[in-house]
Scaffold this motif. Structure first.
Motif, PDB file in Angstrom:
ATOM      1  N   ALA A  24       0.850  -1.193   0.000  1.00 39.42           N
ATOM      2  CA  ALA A  24       0.000   0.000   0.000  1.00 39.42           C
ATOM      3  C   ALA A  24       0.887   1.244   0.000  1.00 39.42           C
ATOM      4  O   ALA A  24       2.010   1.224   0.527  1.00 39.42           O
ATOM      5  N   SER A  26       0.881   3.851   1.725  1.00 35.52           N
ATOM      6  CA  SER A  26       1.281   4.347   3.048  1.00 35.52           C
ATOM      7  C   SER A  26       2.506   3.645   3.614  1.00 35.52           C
ATOM      8  O   SER A  26       3.051   4.076   4.631  1.00 35.52           O
ATOM      9  N   PRO A 100       1.473  -1.137   6.458  1.00 31.89           N
ATOM     10  CA  PRO A 100       0.061  -1.446   6.241  1.00 31.89           C
ATOM     11  C   PRO A 100      -0.111  -2.858   5.697  1.00 31.89           C
ATOM     12  O   PRO A 100       0.839  -3.462   5.201  1.00 31.89           O
ATOM     13  N   THR A 102      -2.267  -4.810   2.884  1.00 29.66           N
ATOM     14  CA  THR A 102      -3.136  -4.649   1.726  1.00 29.66           C
ATOM     15  C   THR A 102      -4.258  -5.696   1.728  1.00 29.66           C
ATOM     16  O   THR A 102      -4.198  -6.709   2.422  1.00 29.66           O
ATOM     17  N   SER A 134      -5.203  -1.757   5.066  1.00 28.97           N
ATOM     18  CA  SER A 134      -5.239  -0.587   4.196  1.00 28.97           C
ATOM     19  C   SER A 134      -5.996  -1.007   2.940  1.00 28.97           C
ATOM     20  O   SER A 134      -5.467  -1.765   2.116  1.00 28.97           O
ATOM     21  N   THR A 163     -10.122   0.244  10.392  1.00 30.04           N
ATOM     22  CA  THR A 163      -9.641   1.204   9.401  1.00 30.04           C
ATOM     23  C   THR A 163     -10.097   2.604   9.796  1.00 30.04           C
ATOM     24  O   THR A 163     -10.987   2.765  10.628  1.00 30.04           O
ATOM     25  N   GLY A 178      -8.326   3.583   5.337  1.00 28.35           N
ATOM     26  CA  GLY A 178      -6.930   3.822   5.642  1.00 28.35           C
ATOM     27  C   GLY A 178      -6.454   3.036   6.859  1.00 28.35           C
ATOM     28  O   GLY A 178      -7.249   2.645   7.719  1.00 28.35           O
ATOM     29  N   SER A 179      -5.164   2.791   6.920  1.00 31.02           N
ATOM     30  CA  SER A 179      -4.597   2.088   8.068  1.00 31.02           C
ATOM     31  C   SER A 179      -4.417   3.040   9.237  1.00 31.02           C
ATOM     32  O   SER A 179      -4.091   4.221   9.049  1.00 31.02           O
TER      33      SER A 179
END
Length: 202
Positions: A24, A26, A100, A102, A134, A163, A178-179
């Motif tokens: 991911a 991030s 993160p 995925t 994530s 999340t 989002g993480s």
């Protein structure tokens, strides 16, 4: 940026932490979080594993310098001859933080696939495993994704973080996928470990 320690304890109970980054976007912040772990828990030994896709977004050299150990690529072809990376990755840590994680990684982990050294290790480790999903936009609505997350939440020794809303790099919209910050994932794992210890003592 200074991030407070959410655990509220001087000794979280972990000595060897395996930090895992998957593909991911991030994961680009992993050097920051590696440095945060160093500053917040200096007594912990840290090692890092990156998936092939994660290495597109983050420098293994930077992370290796920060954690003081060689970064492992999660690929059987990268293992040195005569070694068993899955055995070492399963035995070494007492905490694994996937940050993160995925959707692809979560699905393979939930299904019990063992096609990489790390996935093989996660199916046999006794370490506590913390996972910060994530997800792409609207993936939360997929019953398949929800089933995989429920499978992991029900698995002993696994902590799945919620999340959080984040701006999607592809759509530009704020989406719930989002993480969480690594600091929050760490706090959830410390709490789970403490509850386990209290249960053993009782």
């Amino acid at each position: 940026m200074e991030v407070p320690d959410p655990t509220g304890v001087a000794d979280p109970g972990f000595r060897r932490v395996l930090l895992v980054g998957t593909g991911a976007l991030s994961v680009a912040f992993l050097p920051f979080w590696t440095n945060w772990l160093n500053n917040t828990f200096p007594e912990m030994e840290k090692r890092v594993v990156l998936t092939r896709s994660a290495r597109r977004f983050v420098s293994a050299d930077a992370i290796s310098t920060l954690c003081g150990n060689r970064v492992v690529t999660d690929d059987w072809n990268d293992a040195e001859p005569g070694t068993a990376p899955h055995v070492e990755l399963a035995a070494w840590p007492d905490l694994v933080l996937v940050h993160p994680a995925t959707m692809h990684f979560l699905s393979r982990y939930a299904l019990g696939l063992t096609d990489t050294p790390l996935l093989c290790a996660l199916q046999s480790t006794t370490a506590l495993v913390g996972v910060a999903p994530s997800l792409p936009p609207r993936a939360q609505l997929s019953p398949v994704v929800q089933a995989h997350l429920d499978t992991l939440r029900a698995r002993p020794g696994v902590v799945v973080a919620p999340t959080v809303p984040a701006v999607s790099a592809s759509t530009g919209e704020r989406e719930d996928g989002g993480s969480v910050p690594l600091s929050e994932l760490m706090g959830l794992c410390v709490g789970a470990y403490a509850r386990t210890q209290r249960g053993e003592e009782e």
